[in-house]
Structure formats: C-alpha cells, structure tokens
Design an enzyme around this catalytic site. Structure first.
Site, PDB file in Angstrom:
ATOM      1  CD  GLU A   1      -1.744  -2.430   1.294  1.00  0.00           C
ATOM      2  OE1 GLU A   1      -0.625  -2.670   1.815  1.00  0.00           O
ATOM      3  OE2 GLU A   1      -2.537  -3.334   0.966  1.00  0.00           O
TER       4      GLU A   1
ATOM      5  CG  HIS B   1     -11.275  -7.616   5.615  1.00  0.00           C
ATOM      6  ND1 HIS B   1     -10.223  -8.143   6.329  1.00  0.00           N
ATOM      7  CD2 HIS B   1     -11.040  -7.937   4.313  1.00  0.00           C
ATOM      8  CE1 HIS B   1      -9.403  -8.776   5.498  1.00  0.00           C
ATOM      9  NE2 HIS B   1      -9.866  -8.650   4.269  1.00  0.00           N
TER      10      HIS B   1
END
Lengths: 323, 371
Positions: A59, A128
């Site tokens: 990321e 998540h």
C-alpha cells in the site's frame, strides 16, 4: 435510471477517464479481476495496462508511486482494498501526500484520489470493517469525503478526481449494492457540503456514509412515535459543513452524531465541540454520540452490537429528550 | 547468546575491490574496461570547481549553524564527488529526488545556495521550484522519496520520452520498507529510474553493518535490478557510472542501482557528536581518499588546473561564502499568517476561519498598543 452504488462509482471512474487522459487507476487486483468489490469492472479491458495499473502488493508503494505520477502531471486514483489495509500507506498519505503543497510553498499540487472501501456490517474477518476517517480528517492537507447514494457516489468520485488537493474517498462498502437513482451528467461538481437527507424539527442526527440509511430508518420509526427527526448527511468530513449542521441544530435544539468509528476521539467529538462552541445557548440537551466503542472492531458474529443501529439511536434520542 | 551476527568486513580494502575507479586516491587516472569517460578539459575543471564551491558553502553553513544562524545543518563533507559526479551526468530534464544531504546535487541542478539554506534556517520547507530545477525538495523521512522517483519514472514511461529519473538515498535508507517497495515497483515496471545510494558508512551512529550483512549493492540483484559499486570519492567514476546507468534507463533497460562507496567526513548533523561512536583512525584513512584533493592532483598533473586558476577559484569560493553568509543573515522570517497558506489548493473553510480568527487575535495586540 436506478443503479447500485458500486455501478455509480464505476460509471464515475469511467467518465473521469474518458474526459481526462491523465487519470489513471492503480491498486491491487483492479485489472482483470475488476477489484475485490468489482468497482473497476471492465475498465482494464477498455483502458488497458497503462491506465489501469495492477500494482505489486504494497500500500505504501501504491500511494508513494501515485505521488510521483502526480508530480509528473498524472491524476492517479488509488484503490486500497480494505480500510484496515490503509495503514501501511499511512506515512505516505499523512507525511508526504498531505503536506507536499505546503512544503513546496504551493508549487507542487498532488491531485491524488485514494478510494477506501470502509466500515463494517458485511460479516468480514478482522481488518476488513474499520472506520479510519478521524485519522484523515485530523490531517491538514487532505480532503475526506464519503457518500450514501448512487448519485453522490458518482458525483463525489468525479469531484475528487478533479480536485487539485489529495482526496480520501471513504466508500461505505456495505451499501455498495444499495440501488438508488442516478443521472450521469457531464458537469463536474465541486466537492459537496452536507445535505439534509430528511427534514425534521425535533432533533438533528448528523451522520455520513453507511449510517445515513440507518438514520433515515430512525426518522421513519421516530415519526411513528411523534418525533420529527432531521437527518444531516455530512458527505464531506474534511472540511465538514458546520453551517448546515449549526443551522439544523439551532432549529431543533438537539444534536446526535452517529458514526461507526469509536466515538472516543472520533469525528463526532469534533462536531460536538464545534456545536457546543457555536450554538451552546440553542441546545436543549448535551450533544450525544452513537458509535463504536473503545475496542478493536469486534468479531463479525457480534459486530451488530458494536455498530450503531436503530435501537441505539432511538435510545439516544430518548436520552436527549429526557434532559 | 550472540545477538549480533558476525559481520562481513564491509570496510576492508578486500571487500571494495569491485569498486569502479577512474581516479586513484593519489590522483592517478586509470582505465576501467566497462566505463570509459571522455570529458573535455573544461568539463573536468567544472567538476572540480563544483566540488570546491559546494564544500566552501558546506563549511560556511556549518559555521552559520554554530553561530546560531541556522537551526541545523547536515553537512555533505566528503561526499562531493558522489553528488557532483552523479548530478553532472544527468540531463537538465532528468528529475531527481534527494534526501536532505544532497547539497552538491542541488548545486549542480541550479538551486541557489540560499534556497537550500532556508530549510535549515527555518524559514521554509523547500526554497526552490522542483518543476523548474528538476530536483524535488529535500525529503527528511528516510527513503520515502524513492517511491516518488519510481512513480515519476512510471509517468515518464507513459509520456514516451527518454527522460530518466534519479533517487538519492543513503545506506540507512536501504532498511526502510519504502525503499524496498520502490525497488519492487521499479523492477516489475522496468521504470527508468536510477537508485543512487551514497553509502557513507554511517546512519547517524549506526555503522552500515547494522543495516546489511552483504554489500548494499548486492541487495539490488535480488530485486532483479543490475547493480554497480563505484568509488564514491572519485568524481570521474561517479560521472561515468551514472552516465551509463542513465543510458540504460533511457533505452528501456529499466532501473539500475548504484552504490557509491564514500564516507561522511562530518557529523550526521550539527546536533550529532561522532566522537561518541567512531574512531579517529577511520576518519584519517578516509581523509587520504579525499575527493577534491585527488581531482586537484590529477588536474594539476595534467596541466588543466593552473596556479592562477586555483587562485581565482579560491577567490570565488570566498566570495560565495561571503554571499551565503550575508544572504542567510538577511533572510526574513515568514509572517505569522503565512502559516495558513498553501495547505489546500482550494478553499477550506476551517483554515479560512482559523486564519481570520488568528488575524484578529494578533490585531488585538496592535489595538492595545495604540490605545
């Protein structure tokens, strides 16, 4: 037409890419797969490798490389797969992306959009389901937006890409498949301010993203109980629309902020502080917050206990009127 | 239990046999089978001149810090050859991304010394326009800029030009995640970026052995990036190696990794005290490899640098130092409300409101003074 929020984002991305050749998408699995949520479905096929870039798995690399591309004149749109995976990029976002205009005395603009599916309620495994908006709203130099309808999804996506500031777009992932009307106009609107999602006169619910639908349900139920609830959908979290919120609170005298993130140190705390500063004598009751607890996001089997739901919000309304 | 692995002798002469060298520490020109260099006398003299002036500026900056005129200074003493050689090899439109010690690179890229010093005096965060000078502002968070360089290079690929991009960093940065991610990104995308590592042996107080058990350059090959080690105190070798790497990048050959083996002769910054962690002998051994001395010796032997030219250069150096000193002393502080500028491109109501609020707060003192 009536489309899902996911389709509206996809349409917004496609329109932005059609209109501006400098727009490119980067992220993990956004190419042939169309992203883990299929938001970029079909774009790789139509725009190719150079504009829909399947990146290596990192990321920080996605955001760091996007900064370099933006310096070269591109408008990168980064997809972070899930809220909980943005933190490896946190340094590049907060230290580099957010500050570059400032550090270069306005000489370098970084028109980078970072899309993050966020929030809980989908029965996911850990990392998540998180709501990291406060970190980004706390960071000068970033704009932070979200949406709660297909129309806003389309408009905000395009406004974010057109913005010369870096924009964090928090996409309420559990609403991706909600359908609502969409008109696909050509005009790129400015990033939005708050909207009154439901007009009322007794209490103001300030919400955004996934909690807007919940609050609209609350307004329906409360109406049956004789209470008129106004629902303010913030849409933009940095900046957030103080004037619309204050105008509403001055009319209702009561304010409750509803978000999924932990209330401690959250955006609701900031909103409560501002409302207290600017409308203290208009308040009939203390500003309340309904949101997550000061725990890590819990396991999915009990996530409904953590997420603000109809009953907890109605309970807060009762407490507001009990003062 | 042994906590620290037995270290590979990175600094021994044996371990540096593979360094590309075109100029010995004594100033003798030697040939290398892979790296030819054919510079005109004027260009050679230019490299020398750059190094001398950069060092003079650097010494003056250290003095200014000691006198309280700069908040901090990160000296590049000893690294002039690596910086000047690698920067002179670039085309004007080759973008580079420095860390915070690349004063020699900035100098070559046309950044004015006072534009460099503003950051260290505390009047700005970067005094030049990166788009104009093709050198980004200094990056103080270690290694972050390697990703920016790589992304920029991915943009160059899409523009279909033959520009190349350079990422500057040090030995310490090779331990950072961002640097490693940059190597991955550049490698799989065949991005036209040269990773130029100045291994100056020390990351503040930590010797390079705390960063790596193998020569730094060897790491690059694991990413599929060709790597070369160069004598970082040899301005000719640095120029030659960088020129070749840039050509590889331009020609679609993808990234190249250069480890310039050099030494930080000064402290990490003026806040540091190297006597607490390194021995004087080490410094002396590197002093014998000084990049400027060897170039001067070579140029004098070749008759390229005359005594008169040296005298003129000395005078230019002193003039530069005087101008730097005068310029720093004249640097004005920003106005308090400048703090609110350039946070956003567009309007942000909170910044606007806070600016107005602070302005009226400041104005309240003016009113008091008048009444």
């Amino acid at each position: 037409m009536t489309v899902t929020m996911a389709k509206a984002i996809n349409t917004g991305l496609r329109r932005a890419m059609d209109q501006d050749g400098s727009v490119l998408l980067m992220g993990q699995d956004i190419g042939a797969l169309g992203g883990v949520f299929r938001i970029t479905d079909g774009l790789w096929k139509d725009f190719g490798d150079s504009r829909v870039v399947d990146t290596p798995l990192g990321e920080s690399g996605i955001v760091g490389a996007a900064i370099g591309l933006a310096m070269r004149g591109y408008r990168p749109v980064c997809e972070i797969q899930f809220d909980g995976f943005v933190f490896p990029a946190f340094d590049q976002i907060t230290t580099q992306l957010a500050k570059m205009r400032y550090r270069t005395a306005g000489r370098v603009a970084l028109p980078v959009t970072i899309r993050i599916p966020y929030g809980g309620g989908i029965g996911a495994v850990e990392h998540h389901s998180e709501s990291p908006e406060a970190y980004f709203a706390h960071t000068p130099g970033l704009r932070v937006v979200t949406f709660a309808s297909s129309q806003d999804a389309y408009d905000v996506t395009r406004s974010a890409i057109a913005s010369d500031d870096p924009v964090i777009v928090l996409e309420p992932k559990r609403r991706y498949w909600d359908k609502s009307p969409l008109e696909t106009g050509d005009a790129v609107l400015p990033l939005p301010l708050a909207s009154i999602a439901h007009a009322g006169s007794d209490v103001t619910l300030v919400c955004y993203g996934p909690t807007v639908r919940t609050c609209l349900s609350v307004a329906q139920v409360a109406a049956d109980e004789g209470r008129s609830v106004e629902v303010v959908d913030l849409r933009s979290l940095s900046p957030w629309d103080e004037d619309t919120v204050l105008d509403s609170v001055r009319r209702t005298g009561r304010c409750i902020v509803v978000h999924e993130a932990s209330v401690s140190g959250g955006l609701g705390a900031e909103i409560a502080a501002r409302v207290s500063e600017r409308a203290f004598y208009m308040l009939e009751a203390p500003v309340l917050r309904v949101g997550g607890f000061h725990t890590p996001y819990p396991v999915s089997r009990i996530e409904d206990e953590y997420l603000p739901d109809l009953d907890r919000i109605l309970d807060a309304i009762d407490r507001s009127f009990a003062v | 239990m042994r906590l620290i692995a037995s270290v590979w002798p990175l600094c021994d002469d044996e371990s540096v046999d593979d360094l590309v060298q075109l100029l010995t520490p004594a100033g003798q020109r030697v040939e290398h089978p892979d790296y030819r260099l054919a510079l005109e006398a004027g260009e050679l003299l230019g490299l020398y001149r750059d190094m001398v002036l950069v060092r003079r500026m650097d010494v003056e900056a250290t003095a200014l810090q000691r006198q309280g005129e700069l908040g901090l200074w990160a000296s590049c003493l000893g690294q002039e050859a690596a910086q000047v050689g690698s920067a002179r090899a670039q085309r004007p439109t080759d973008m580079c991304f420095p860390s915070y010690r690349e004063h020699g690179v900035a100098w070559v890229k046309g950044v004015e010394p006072l534009q460099i010093l503003g950051l260290f005096r505390g009047v700005n965060y970067g005094g030049w326009d990166p788009r104009e000078r093709y050198i980004h502002v200094y990056t103080l968070v270690i290694g972050s800029q390697a990703l920016h360089a790589t992304g920029y290079a991915m943009g160059v690929q899409r523009d279909d030009t033959d520009d190349a991009v350079v990422a500057y960093f040090g030995d310490g940065a090779t331990s950072q995640g961002d640097l490693n991610e940059a190597l991955v990104w550049a490698s799989v995308n065949a991005a036209p970026v040269v990773f130029f590592c100045q291994n100056n042996q020390w990351a503040i107080s930590e010797p390079v052995e705390r960063q790596s058990r193998v020569p730094i350059a060897q790491r690059a090959t694991g990413f599929g990036i060709p790597a070369v080690r160069v004598d970082g105190n040899d301005v000719l070798a640095c120029h030659a190696v960088m020129s070749a790497a840039l050509e590889t990048a331009r020609d679609g050959g993808g990234p190249v990794f250069i480890e310039a083996f050099t030494y930080r002769m000064g402290a990490h910054t003026t806040s540091d005290d190297p006597s607490r962690y390194r021995i004087a002998d080490e410094l002396e051994s590197w002093r014998a490899k000084d990049p400027i001395d060897r170039m001067r010796s070579y140029l004098e032997t070749e008759g390229i640098l005359t005594a008169d030219q040296q005298l003129a250069l000395d005078a230019d150096s002193d003039a530069l130092a005087a101008a730097v000193r005068a310029g720093v002393l004249e640097m004005r502080n920003p106005e308090p409300l400048d703090m609110f500028d350039n946070v956003y491109a567009g309007a942000h109501p909170l910044v606007t409101a806070e600016r107005a609020s602070y302005a009226s707060y400041l104005a309240s003192f003016v009113d008091e003074a008048r009444s």
